[in-house]
Write a protein that holds these residues in place. Structure first.
Motif, short mmCIF file in Angstrom:
data_model
loop_
_atom_site.label_atom_id
_atom_site.label_comp_id
_atom_site.label_asym_id
_atom_site.label_seq_id
_atom_site.Cartn_x
_atom_site.Cartn_y
_atom_site.Cartn_z
N LYS A 77 0.83 -1.20 0.00
CA LYS A 77 0.00 0.00 0.00
C LYS A 77 0.87 1.26 0.00
CE LYS A 77 -0.74 -0.18 5.04
NZ LYS A 77 -1.79 -0.34 6.09
N PRO A 78 0.41 2.31 -0.66
CA PRO A 78 1.25 3.51 -0.83
C PRO A 78 1.60 4.21 0.47
CG PRO A 78 -1.02 3.94 -1.50
CD PRO A 78 -0.90 2.46 -1.29
N GLU A 88 -0.51 -9.86 -11.03
CA GLU A 88 0.14 -9.86 -12.33
C GLU A 88 1.00 -8.61 -12.48
OE1 GLU A 88 -3.16 -10.05 -12.00
OE2 GLU A 88 -3.91 -11.87 -12.97
N VAL A 89 2.06 -8.75 -13.24
CA VAL A 89 2.98 -7.63 -13.47
C VAL A 89 2.24 -6.41 -14.00
CG1 VAL A 89 4.93 -6.83 -14.87
CG2 VAL A 89 5.00 -9.10 -13.80
N THR A 90 1.39 -6.62 -15.00
CA THR A 90 0.70 -5.48 -15.61
C THR A 90 -0.21 -4.76 -14.62
OG1 THR A 90 -0.99 -7.04 -16.42
CG2 THR A 90 0.73 -6.39 -17.95
N ALA A 91 -0.88 -5.51 -13.77
CA ALA A 91 -1.80 -4.89 -12.81
C ALA A 91 -1.04 -4.02 -11.82
CB ALA A 91 -2.58 -5.98 -12.07
N VAL A 92 0.13 -4.48 -11.40
CA VAL A 92 0.91 -3.73 -10.42
C VAL A 92 1.59 -2.52 -11.05
CG1 VAL A 92 2.85 -3.81 -8.81
CG2 VAL A 92 1.31 -5.77 -9.00
N GLN A 93 2.23 -2.73 -12.19
CA GLN A 93 3.02 -1.65 -12.76
C GLN A 93 2.19 -0.44 -13.18
OE1 GLN A 93 5.17 -3.62 -15.89
NE2 GLN A 93 3.49 -3.54 -17.35
N GLU A 94 0.97 -0.67 -13.63
CA GLU A 94 0.12 0.46 -14.02
C GLU A 94 -0.24 1.31 -12.80
OE1 GLU A 94 -0.59 1.49 -17.08
OE2 GLU A 94 0.77 -0.11 -17.69
N LEU A 95 -0.59 0.64 -11.69
CA LEU A 95 -0.92 1.38 -10.47
C LEU A 95 0.32 2.01 -9.84
CD1 LEU A 95 -3.51 -1.04 -8.82
CD2 LEU A 95 -3.97 1.12 -9.99
N ALA A 96 1.45 1.33 -10.00
CA ALA A 96 2.70 1.85 -9.43
C ALA A 96 3.12 3.14 -10.15
CB ALA A 96 3.80 0.81 -9.54
N LYS A 97 2.88 3.20 -11.45
CA LYS A 97 3.23 4.41 -12.21
C LYS A 97 2.47 5.63 -11.70
CE LYS A 97 4.42 2.08 -16.56
NZ LYS A 97 4.01 1.84 -17.97
N ALA A 141 5.59 -1.08 -5.97
CA ALA A 141 6.07 -2.38 -6.43
C ALA A 141 7.43 -2.62 -5.79
CB ALA A 141 6.17 -2.40 -7.94
N VAL A 142 7.52 -3.62 -4.91
CA VAL A 142 8.76 -3.81 -4.16
C VAL A 142 9.60 -4.99 -4.64
CG1 VAL A 142 7.83 -2.70 -2.10
CG2 VAL A 142 7.58 -5.17 -2.38
N ALA A 143 9.00 -5.93 -5.37
CA ALA A 143 9.79 -7.08 -5.85
C ALA A 143 9.00 -7.86 -6.89
CB ALA A 143 10.17 -8.00 -4.69
N SER A 196 9.24 -3.57 -16.32
CA SER A 196 9.46 -2.88 -15.04
C SER A 196 10.90 -3.11 -14.59
CB SER A 196 8.48 -3.38 -13.98
OG SER A 196 7.15 -3.09 -14.31
N PRO A 197 11.85 -2.58 -15.35
CA PRO A 197 13.26 -2.87 -15.07
C PRO A 197 13.77 -2.34 -13.73
CG PRO A 197 13.05 -1.10 -16.68
CD PRO A 197 11.68 -1.68 -16.49
N ASP A 198 13.04 -1.40 -13.14
CA ASP A 198 13.49 -0.82 -11.87
C ASP A 198 13.04 -1.64 -10.66
OD1 ASP A 198 14.67 1.28 -13.23
OD2 ASP A 198 12.89 2.55 -13.10
N VAL A 199 12.16 -2.60 -10.88
CA VAL A 199 11.67 -3.43 -9.77
C VAL A 199 12.62 -4.62 -9.59
CG1 VAL A 199 9.76 -4.80 -8.86
CG2 VAL A 199 9.29 -2.76 -10.24
N PRO A 200 13.23 -4.77 -8.43
CA PRO A 200 14.20 -5.85 -8.22
C PRO A 200 13.53 -7.22 -8.09
CG PRO A 200 13.80 -4.72 -6.16
CD PRO A 200 13.06 -3.93 -7.23
#
Length: 328
Positions: free
Chosen positions: A138-139, A210-219, A225-227, A237-241
């Protein structure tokens, strides 16, 4: 005698002509299959990774066959509603189940008694895709990375919670509990979209999605997105470790999607569908489609899918035992 012979020859010729005429009529068999609309049944709501795959394959299958393909979402009850819809429909190849690791493998490990057998009740067509899960928090969380989440959960046993939109994501959360030595509480949701929305609103602390669901909200800053639970970072999402890079070595968790029909479906129709689905999975366009989503297509026909499914069931059963997850 000659009159009788002429009559016999005429009758024989008439029989041949009739046979030729009948041979020219349309016959309901695999050669003419499919000859009417096909329905894809999805156990999750619109926007989920399973739904996205279903709609992509539906468009491709429609182009290949010239027949309409309708996607019907039947979310809820751990996929049981969708499964019942498929298995109660006529087993003629016109109803296809677009299932996931949850409905086709995890449920077998998580439930003592399922209202269906994910192996015996279904005939596999092909695998469609595999995607690593992404961990979103959560943010307004007091931590900004995986190490911080784990430290918070350890300092507050039983207070941290995670949302899960399916049995598969629940076990990923339980696997994190076991791997990190924490006691976060599982909060169920009807689908991954609801779970990630709950994280964005602060209702629950974190979720796998899913990656797409997280990265859109993270933007948009609605989640962090922590991992990514993969052996390598995803290109979108190259910045997500990876979890290993974020401090939890070896932690990996994937979702996958595959197509099946009722095991009672005639072999000819099953084989035809498997051929069509496998053809789609091997298209360059399909690879590009999934790469843009941070996922990878999975090729291989029915035999490979059955082997993969059985291995997945065995894997999740081991995880349920190791993490001491109570069976439902």
């Amino acid at each position: 005698m000659q009159k009788r012979r002429r009559h016999f020859i005429a009758a024989a010729m008439g029989g041949c002509m009739l046979g030729a005429m009948l041979a020219g009529l349309p016959v309901a068999h695999a050669d003419s299959f499919p000859s009417r609309p096909i329905k894809f049944v999805v156990p999750f709501g619109p926007g989920s990774g399973t739904d996205t795959s279903a709609r992509y394959f539906a468009r491709q299958l429609q182009d290949l066959t010239g027949q309409p393909v309708v996607v019907e979402n039947r979310p809820g009850a751990n996929g049981f509603i969708a499964v019942k819809n498929v298995l109660s429909a006529p087993a003629d190849g016109y109803t296809v189940f677009i299932g996931s690791n949850s409905t086709l493998a995890v449920n077998a490990a998580l439930f003592k008694q399922l209202p269906y057998d994910p192996v015996a009740d279904f005939a596999p067509l092909t695998m469609m895709m595999r995607s690593p899960a992404m961990l979103a928090v959560k943010p307004q969380a007091p931590y900004a990375d995986l190490k911080g989440l784990i430290a918070y959960a350890k300092a507050n046993p039983g207070k941290a919670d995670f949302g899960a939109g399916s049995a598969g994501y629940q076990l990923m959360g339980e696997l994190l509990n076991d791997a990190a030595g924490i006691q976060a509480v599982h909060v169920p949701f009807k689908g991954a979209a609801e779970a990630i929305t709950a994280v964005a609103s602060g209702t629950v602390d974190y979720t796998f999605a899913e990656v797409t669901a997280v990265q859109e909200l993270a933007k948009d800053g609605r989640v962090k997105a922590v991992a990514v639970a993969s052996d390598k970072r995803v290109s979108t999402s190259p910045d997500v470790p990876t979890a290993t890079e974020a401090g939890l070595p070896g932690f990996e968790a994937y979702t996958w999607v595959g197509a099946m029909v009722s095991a009672k479906t005639p072999p000819a129709e099953t084989a035809k569908l498997a051929e069509l689905f496998t053809k789609i999975s091997k298209m360059d366009e399909t690879r590009g489609f999934y790469e843009r989503l941070g996922a990878t297509p999975m090729t291989g026909g029915p035999d490979q899918m059955r082997t993969f499914q059985k291995n997945e069931i065995a894997l999740w059963k081991r995880i349920v035992t190791k993490a001491q997850v109570p069976q439902q």
